[in-house]
Design a protein around this motif. Structure first.
Motif, PDB file in Angstrom:
ATOM      1  N   SER A   1     -17.735  -0.738  -3.754  1.00  0.00           N
ATOM      2  CA  SER A   1     -16.406  -0.771  -3.171  1.00  0.00           C
ATOM      3  C   SER A   1     -15.954  -2.164  -2.750  1.00  0.00           C
ATOM      4  CB  SER A   1     -16.337   0.137  -1.973  1.00  0.00           C
ATOM      5  OG  SER A   1     -14.998   0.312  -1.638  1.00  0.00           O
TER       6      SER A   1
ATOM      7  N   HIS B   1       0.712   3.611  -3.393  1.00  0.00           N
ATOM      8  CA  HIS B   1      -0.367   4.589  -3.401  1.00  0.00           C
ATOM      9  C   HIS B   1      -0.104   5.837  -4.249  1.00  0.00           C
ATOM     10  CE1 HIS B   1      -3.474   7.314  -1.903  1.00  0.00           C
ATOM     11  NE2 HIS B   1      -4.178   6.216  -1.775  1.00  0.00           N
ATOM     12  N   PRO B   2       1.016   6.498  -4.057  1.00  0.00           N
ATOM     13  CA  PRO B   2       1.240   7.699  -4.892  1.00  0.00           C
ATOM     14  C   PRO B   2       1.212   7.395  -6.385  1.00  0.00           C
ATOM     15  CG  PRO B   2       3.186   7.138  -3.564  1.00  0.00           C
ATOM     16  CD  PRO B   2       2.082   6.279  -3.086  1.00  0.00           C
TER      17      PRO B   2
ATOM     18  N   LYS C   1      -8.158   1.561  -3.475  1.00  0.00           N
ATOM     19  CA  LYS C   1      -8.999   1.936  -4.593  1.00  0.00           C
ATOM     20  C   LYS C   1      -8.856   3.434  -4.807  1.00  0.00           C
ATOM     21  CE  LYS C   1     -13.485   2.543  -4.296  1.00  0.00           C
ATOM     22  NZ  LYS C   1     -14.954   2.392  -4.251  1.00  0.00           N
TER      23      LYS C   1
ATOM     24  N   ASP D   1      -5.335   9.996 -11.793  1.00  0.00           N
ATOM     25  CA  ASP D   1      -5.389  11.353 -12.354  1.00  0.00           C
ATOM     26  C   ASP D   1      -5.433  11.330 -13.874  1.00  0.00           C
ATOM     27  OD1 ASP D   1      -5.123  12.345  -9.891  1.00  0.00           O
ATOM     28  OD2 ASP D   1      -3.319  13.540 -10.281  1.00  0.00           O
TER      29      ASP D   1
ATOM     30  N   ASP E   1     -10.800   6.249  -6.794  1.00  0.00           N
ATOM     31  CA  ASP E   1     -12.026   6.422  -7.563  1.00  0.00           C
ATOM     32  C   ASP E   1     -11.804   7.219  -8.824  1.00  0.00           C
ATOM     33  OD1 ASP E   1     -14.258   5.159  -6.210  1.00  0.00           O
ATOM     34  OD2 ASP E   1     -13.662   6.424  -4.528  1.00  0.00           O
TER      35      ASP E   1
ATOM     36  N   ARG F   1     -19.660   5.502  -8.849  1.00  0.00           N
ATOM     37  CA  ARG F   1     -18.542   4.902  -8.149  1.00  0.00           C
ATOM     38  C   ARG F   1     -18.720   3.391  -8.178  1.00  0.00           C
ATOM     39  NH1 ARG F   1     -17.722   6.692  -2.436  1.00  0.00           N
ATOM     40  NH2 ARG F   1     -15.592   6.113  -2.921  1.00  0.00           N
TER      41      ARG F   1
ATOM     42  N   HIS G   1       0.786  -1.226   0.000  1.00  0.00           N
ATOM     43  CA  HIS G   1       0.000   0.000   0.000  1.00  0.00           C
ATOM     44  C   HIS G   1       0.829   1.293   0.000  1.00  0.00           C
ATOM     45  CE1 HIS G   1      -3.380   2.661   0.799  1.00  0.00           C
ATOM     46  NE2 HIS G   1      -2.610   3.223   1.708  1.00  0.00           N
TER      47      HIS G   1
ATOM     48  N   ARG H   1     -13.235   9.683 -12.037  1.00  0.00           N
ATOM     49  CA  ARG H   1     -13.832  11.007 -11.973  1.00  0.00           C
ATOM     50  C   ARG H   1     -15.316  10.995 -12.293  1.00  0.00           C
ATOM     51  NH1 ARG H   1      -8.796  13.286 -13.207  1.00  0.00           N
ATOM     52  NH2 ARG H   1      -8.881  12.779 -15.390  1.00  0.00           N
TER      53      ARG H   1
ATOM     54  N   VAL I   1     -12.461  -2.576  -1.123  1.00  0.00           N
ATOM     55  CA  VAL I   1     -11.272  -2.593  -0.286  1.00  0.00           C
ATOM     56  C   VAL I   1     -11.459  -3.526   0.912  1.00  0.00           C
ATOM     57  CG1 VAL I   1      -9.808  -1.221   1.234  1.00  0.00           C
ATOM     58  CG2 VAL I   1     -10.532  -0.301  -0.949  1.00  0.00           C
ATOM     59  N   GLY I   2     -10.468  -4.369   1.139  1.00  0.00           N
ATOM     60  CA  GLY I   2     -10.535  -5.310   2.243  1.00  0.00           C
ATOM     61  C   GLY I   2     -11.165  -6.631   1.858  1.00  0.00           C
TER      62      GLY I   2
END
Lengths: 249, 249
Positions: free
Chosen positions: B120, B80-81, B109, B88, B111, B117, B76, B113, B122-123
């Motif tokens: 979800s 992440h970055p 995750k 983006d 999201d 959505r 993670h 634009r 995650v997890g």
DNA sequence: GCGATAGTTGCAAGATTTGCAACGGACGGG
DNA sequence: CCCGTCCGTTGCAAATCTTGCAACTATCGC
């Protein structure tokens, strides 16, 4: 009220810090290793804990449930896309805090583009007197609610700029109402500053706040102030999505 | 192994779905209301539950702990970055799944634009046979580990394109290894497709995968394929951050 | 091969949890 | 306005469920 459950929760807290061995758990709880084992096993079978090379950590069921919980909050889903856009724009860290009952909680974080990441806060209660979001919400709260907050507030000093005087804090809140935004001038951590703007609901009450946070070295307050129009616009957009009529507060 | 803790965890599961009253909890557990009350109170005092207009939900301590847990995962923080940057770029949803022991779990995750959505994840554990990330990881796993996965795999059909035949699935995996990326052609949900690329660690083993997901109506596979160079680049960057020497697999 | 540490199990003792019954408050319909 | 219902809450006695013990196994490192 339930000793057993209390112990189980304590175990999860331990796991959250860092992976633990059964021995550590037993020692911390002050119980026999077999007792600790049975508790941990229960957590593990529920997916709340998982083994990781000779130790135990937080399990993924826990993560999934927490995630589900955040998505259930009113603010998060409507605000998130706006926050992402805002994060995109300047590459700084964006936080969303929501007013929940009698506390203010970090609900969303959008990481900035820098190599450094802010120590994470999602799920944690906001410290009202050292954070932009905290002050932004508090300032715009209705009188009785604000007084309730202020009554139980202490003012521990974190840095030179931390506001530790209740009177000065009230003055700060008044200033915030006047100009419509709050700032954190390194009041929690020297090298971090932020600006924050409140979010409104359909009935014109504050429900939370959004902040743009950056290392002072990267973007001092003066620079962040330049982002205020954008930030204010984002908060207005979120507020409108929540049904806010759009009147100036 | 511990009935009391089992019940407490069950309660958390209930709260995750939607807020519940004491009565509902008691009914679901098949215990007396007073028993349910005492369990819920224990959860509440630990911050794992909180009252919300006459009902109870998941508390914020839970959220904070889960968040901390995710940050502790190896993948993670480094990924992440990169993911944010990738998100983006195209405005589509980006997922990161990590291989943890004998399962693959959605860890992050970002999201997109769009107004919509993704539901979800995650997890939650990845379904290997209907997801890009699942297939990407599985395909590049070493023989014994892959066989262990395949052994306990079932192939429930979700859509027309779901691969339900073990032999066809193995062929698909082979194809993925050859070209270095995987795709999900609406295999889990008709209207959603994605492309996925694996992430490597210092020893050249798969540790996870990143996917770009989009509504087919918004970006069909052909369009997503155009993003593959960028996605591959992102995964290579993450892999290098993990110490990957950079050899082609 | 010894000692340390980790996880595991059966069993008896009893601490802890449980269900009951009863109370007070809030809400809504009649 | 009162009744019925559903909410959360509490004291208490019964007994279920948890606990600690002791013993066993496995693995690791010296």
């Amino acid at each position: 009220m339930s000793q057993t459950v209390e112990r189980a929760l304590r175990i999860l807290e331990l796991f959250a810090e860092r992976p633990r061995s059964l021995g550590e758990v037993a020692a911390d709880l002050g119980v026999h290793r077999s007792t600790a084992l049975r508790l941990v096993q229960t957590l593990e079978r529920g997916g709340f804990a998982r083994p990781v090379d000779g130790r135990y950590t937080v399990g993924f069921r826990m993560v999934a449930i927490a995630h589900q919980a955040v998505e259930q909050l009113d603010l998060h889903p409507v605000a998130h896309p706006h926050l992402v856009r805002l994060g995109d724009r300047y590459g700084h860290t964006v936080h969303l805090a929501q007013l929940v009952d009698d506390e203010i909680v970090y609900v969303t974080k959008v990481d900035g583009r820098g190599a450094l990441r802010m120590r994470s806060r999602v799920g944690q209660p906001v410290d009202p007197h050292t954070s932009g979001v905290g002050k932004a919400v508090l300032a715009h709260l209705d009188q009785p609610a604000r007084e309730r907050f202020l009554a139980r507030l202490t003012y521990p000093r974190h840095t030179d700029t931390t506001i530790t005087d209740p009177v000065a804090f009230r003055a700060e809140l008044a200033r915030i109402v006047e100009r419509g935004w709050a700032e954190d001038d390194g009041e929690f951590e020297d090298f971090v500053n932020c600006v924050a703007v409140p979010v409104w609901d359909a009935r014109g009450r504050v429900v939370g706040a959004v902040s743009i946070t950056a290392l002072r070295a990267l973007a001092p307050l003066e620079r962040l102030h330049e982002h205020l129009p954008e930030l204010t616009g984002t908060c207005a957009a979120i507020s409108r999505d929540l049904g806010w009529p759009g009147d100036p507060p």
